[in-house]
Design a protein around this motif. Sequence first.
Motif, short mmCIF file in Angstrom:
data_model
loop_
_atom_site.label_atom_id
_atom_site.label_comp_id
_atom_site.label_asym_id
_atom_site.label_seq_id
_atom_site.Cartn_x
_atom_site.Cartn_y
_atom_site.Cartn_z
N THR A 195 0.87 -1.18 0.00
CA THR A 195 0.00 0.00 0.00
C THR A 195 0.91 1.23 0.00
O THR A 195 1.73 1.38 0.90
CB THR A 195 -0.91 0.02 1.25
OG1 THR A 195 -1.51 -1.26 1.37
CG2 THR A 195 -1.99 1.07 1.13
N GLU A 414 -2.41 4.01 -3.18
CA GLU A 414 -2.39 3.08 -4.31
C GLU A 414 -1.97 1.72 -3.75
O GLU A 414 -1.39 1.64 -2.67
CB GLU A 414 -1.38 3.53 -5.36
CG GLU A 414 -1.76 4.80 -6.07
CD GLU A 414 -0.57 5.42 -6.77
OE1 GLU A 414 -0.44 5.23 -7.98
OE2 GLU A 414 0.24 6.08 -6.10
N SER A 415 -2.22 0.68 -4.52
CA SER A 415 -1.85 -0.64 -4.02
C SER A 415 -1.57 -1.58 -5.17
O SER A 415 -1.81 -1.25 -6.32
CB SER A 415 -2.98 -1.21 -3.17
OG SER A 415 -4.05 -1.56 -4.00
N GLY A 418 -5.49 -3.58 -5.56
CA GLY A 418 -6.74 -2.89 -5.90
C GLY A 418 -7.78 -2.91 -4.81
O GLY A 418 -8.96 -2.73 -5.03
N GLY A 419 -7.33 -3.18 -3.57
CA GLY A 419 -8.27 -3.21 -2.45
C GLY A 419 -9.11 -4.47 -2.42
O GLY A 419 -10.01 -4.61 -1.61
N CYS B 3 -12.20 7.61 -0.86
CA CYS B 3 -12.91 6.51 -0.18
C CYS B 3 -13.91 7.13 0.80
O CYS B 3 -13.53 7.96 1.64
CB CYS B 3 -11.93 5.62 0.57
SG CYS B 3 -12.75 4.41 1.62
N LEU B 10 -8.04 7.88 -3.64
CA LEU B 10 -7.65 6.60 -4.22
C LEU B 10 -6.88 6.82 -5.52
O LEU B 10 -7.23 7.69 -6.32
CB LEU B 10 -8.89 5.74 -4.50
CG LEU B 10 -9.76 5.42 -3.29
CD1 LEU B 10 -11.00 4.64 -3.71
CD2 LEU B 10 -8.98 4.61 -2.26
N GLU B 14 -7.21 2.02 -8.53
CA GLU B 14 -7.85 1.32 -7.40
C GLU B 14 -9.34 1.17 -7.64
O GLU B 14 -10.08 2.14 -7.68
CB GLU B 14 -7.62 2.09 -6.09
CG GLU B 14 -6.17 2.34 -5.75
CD GLU B 14 -5.35 1.07 -5.65
OE1 GLU B 14 -5.83 0.08 -5.08
OE2 GLU B 14 -4.22 1.08 -6.18
N CYS B 17 -11.03 0.55 -2.10
CA CYS B 17 -10.05 1.16 -1.20
C CYS B 17 -9.07 0.10 -0.66
O CYS B 17 -9.52 -0.89 -0.08
CB CYS B 17 -10.78 1.85 -0.06
SG CYS B 17 -9.65 2.49 1.19
N PRO B 18 -7.77 0.30 -0.81
CA PRO B 18 -6.82 -0.68 -0.29
C PRO B 18 -6.83 -0.78 1.23
O PRO B 18 -6.34 -1.75 1.79
CB PRO B 18 -5.46 -0.17 -0.76
CG PRO B 18 -5.73 0.85 -1.78
CD PRO B 18 -7.09 1.40 -1.50
N GLY B 36 -3.43 -0.69 -12.99
CA GLY B 36 -2.90 -1.03 -11.68
C GLY B 36 -1.43 -0.68 -11.53
O GLY B 36 -0.71 -0.50 -12.52
#
Lengths: 431, 229
Positions: A195, A414-415, A418-419, B3, B10, B14, B17-18, B36
């Motif tokens: 994350t 960001e991750s 994608g959560g 979010c 975000l 995304e 929400c991470p 991504g």
Amino acid sequence: MQDWLRLDNAALIFPAVRKTGWSNAFRVSATLAEKIDPVCLQQAVDSLRERFPSVYVCLHRGFFWYYLQKLKTSPKVREDAACPLIHMTKPELRECCFRVLYYKNRIAVEFFHALTDGNGGMVYLKTLTAAYLSLRYGFKPQAQYGVLDWMAAPEESELEDSFLKAAGRIALDRKEENSIHLKGTRRKDGFHYLTVGTVSEEKLKARAQEYNTSVTAFLAAVMLQTILDLAKHKKTRKWAKITIPVDLRRLFGGNTLRNFVLTVNVGVDPKLGEYSLEELCKAVQSQMNSQITEKQMAARIAANVKPARMMLVRIMPLFIKNIALKLVYHFVGESKGTLNISNLGRSELPPEMVPYVENLDFIIGTQATYFHNCSVVTYKGKVRINLIRNVEESELERNFFTRLLKMGIPVKVESNFGGGSLCIAQIAEWN
Amino acid sequence: MYCANCGVELGEGEKSCPLCGLVAYHPDMPKQSGEGLYPDGFAPIKVKRGYVKLFFSFFFGIAAGTCLLIDYLISHRIGWSGIVLMSLLTGYVLLVLPLWFKKGNWIVFLSLDTLAVELLLLYLNLHLGGHWFLSYAFPIAAMYGIILVTVTALAIYVRRGVFYLMAGSSFALAGSMMLVEFFGAITFERRMFVWSLYPTAALGALGIFWLLAGIIKPFGNMLRKRMFV
């Protein structure tokens, strides 16, 4: 010039403590304004081999020590995987101890920690990016802000083990309190959840100044508050502690490209009651100030260097050393910290490169026994806070970033997942 | 997009929400359509652990070979080294054999382990000229093998009823104590039921405890909460 290198003093531990499913690694990456050309990137990687002899190496096992064998050919650049820092296996390390990866606009380099530390890794990344841009656009950036002249020969001081020079005469006792370790549902397939929180450098600095702390101390204090919050239901007698790597080049000088970093642990005892952020900031900053001095560090380096110099240790077969080092790492290293916050500080690039490079990132892998880590780098006024974990639960990230948000520091997240890893039921539980 | 739950902005890639998993959606805003941060499709690294079983096989082989050789050179017959060889074989079946199979069946392994222990005991009996195998060692080893295999099979294939399983195991062990003393008494002509009543009573009480935990749901839930979470 000989075709092999001894490991530096800090690196001795990393091959010994690696496990079947875990190795100590970190990653630096640069996001450019345009898509990466892999052919050009490969040429850039090839062009740096002579300049970075301590990076283009593979790990081999001697009878008494591990050693680094210089590579005859450069590693092939590869497309990035779905998660950073996929486990470096023993066969991979025997072939090459670093990976050059690309994905869309991003060049990433993942290092086995025995080669270098975050600063050395960043120097390699910046020089690689400069070489890439030079091949792609035909200009040669100046050798400054960590970009080296890759046409020049490597300096001897870049390859030295600076620990041996910096070690003091008196060795400091390593006795310390054990720390809380956060639990979670561990992913066994080696996937890391990343994350990335981006915050404004200006706002973060302003908040840190309000509490009279540095950015690192402020982030460590916020993280401590998060950890205490998550662990408040536990009847633990252990401390909440953050491990902060310190770049020793700033204290002792030198330009080595090998490991020259030492960690300090800062923390508080939860048994003494609840802590406000102000109290935590004061505690962290004062502990950092008292520990990060030339004398203290020299004494701590001496504690690490002395055993490696002892004749009895030197003639001990490697497999016995490995067992001893594993125990030392577990009982003196990992049990003393809850997680790492590794801050590379503000990174800059030569002015010619700045328009082409949008982001710099620094990610450290998870530890063998604790499942979260945090790494920070600042570039172009943006602080990128990379929180990595190999457990399913994201409470730490959520608690930490929302804490910053509540303090008036907007966070963009960001991750790499994608959560998608969490279920809605979990949110209901939190609320 | 932000979010609605956490308040963080975000990234473009995304879809949710991470931090909390809330799906990124707003009726008046276009869907999050950025790419991504990392490519999709995670392929875990496969780690080969073959060297462990090879190392142990080599170790067991060397140890057995050395003992046999030394024994034969000294006494020109296989004496004590036979016991060492059989013990090493039993140890190998117990510890190393499962490593050769990627997805081994524990019931098969435990049955083989029982068989290996029985063979070792038979060899010891024959080698030492004892008369205790059929009336003592064989039934006891077989009994514990059966208990172990049954409990393992139930634990693997019947996921529910952990308290009943533990109660059953406790009762089986309680009964086995008396049988151990019984077989000992008829083999070695000793008095019957001198010590076995105590562990039988203790294990029986433990069995009743687990049985109650299985029958009385609130009690069982309390135990689960306190002991298993």
